[in-house]
Design an enzyme around this catalytic site. Structure first.
Site, PDB file in Angstrom:
ATOM      1  N   ARG A 204       0.815  -1.221   0.000  1.00 14.41           N
ATOM      2  CA  ARG A 204       0.000   0.000   0.000  1.00 14.41           C
ATOM      3  C   ARG A 204       0.843   1.262   0.000  1.00 14.41           C
ATOM      4  O   ARG A 204       0.607   2.176  -0.786  1.00 14.41           O
ATOM      5  CB  ARG A 204      -0.973   0.007   1.177  1.00 14.41           C
ATOM      6  CG  ARG A 204      -2.039  -1.063   1.093  1.00 14.41           C
ATOM      7  CD  ARG A 204      -2.876  -1.134   2.339  1.00 14.41           C
ATOM      8  NE  ARG A 204      -2.003  -1.417   3.474  1.00 14.41           N
ATOM      9  CZ  ARG A 204      -2.299  -1.143   4.734  1.00 14.41           C
ATOM     10  NH1 ARG A 204      -3.437  -0.565   5.042  1.00 14.41           N
ATOM     11  NH2 ARG A 204      -1.468  -1.449   5.704  1.00 14.41           N
TER      12      ARG A 204
ATOM     13  N   ASN B 182      -6.100  -2.597   2.011  1.00  8.64           N
ATOM     14  CA  ASN B 182      -6.159  -4.040   2.158  1.00  8.64           C
ATOM     15  C   ASN B 182      -7.613  -4.456   2.259  1.00  8.64           C
ATOM     16  O   ASN B 182      -8.437  -3.721   2.814  1.00  8.64           O
ATOM     17  CB  ASN B 182      -5.455  -4.482   3.446  1.00  8.64           C
ATOM     18  CG  ASN B 182      -3.944  -4.410   3.357  1.00  8.64           C
ATOM     19  OD1 ASN B 182      -3.380  -4.379   2.277  1.00  8.64           O
ATOM     20  ND2 ASN B 182      -3.288  -4.394   4.503  1.00  8.64           N
TER      21      ASN B 182
END
Length: 96
Positions: free
Chosen positions: A21, A39
């Protein structure tokens, strides 16, 4: 927004706990691509990219390998209408 494209991707594999990320955010910001990444509860990573077609395509290519610690098995891509997103953020995992 005719020169702006919108793509939603879901990336499967070993993609959580490997800085996917944050690295995605850095890569997108370096390319001037707006959107977000998070996520998902099933172990995948979801991202939305908006920007110039060639820059978004670069991000889509990047998602096929991710950061060096990641192991990407599959990437699914969907088109959509641009939402006028600005900036790029890491979003929290959605609750079930």
């Amino acid at each position: 927004m005719a020169d702006i494209v919108h793509r939603r991707v879901v990336v499967a594999g070993e993609v959580q706990g490997v800085f996917f990320r944050d690295t995605c955010r850095q890569e997108a910001m370096a390319r001037g691509v707006a959107g977000w990444v998070r996520n998902l509860l099933d172990g995948t990573v979801e991202a939305v990219f908006e920007g110039a077609p060639e820059r978004v395509e670069e991000m889509l290519t990047w998602t096929h390998h991710g950061p060096s610690a990641a192991s990407v098995d599959e990437v699914s891509v969907e088109g959509g209408r641009p939402e006028g997103l600005t900036g790029f953020q890491v979003r929290p995992t959605p609750r079930s």
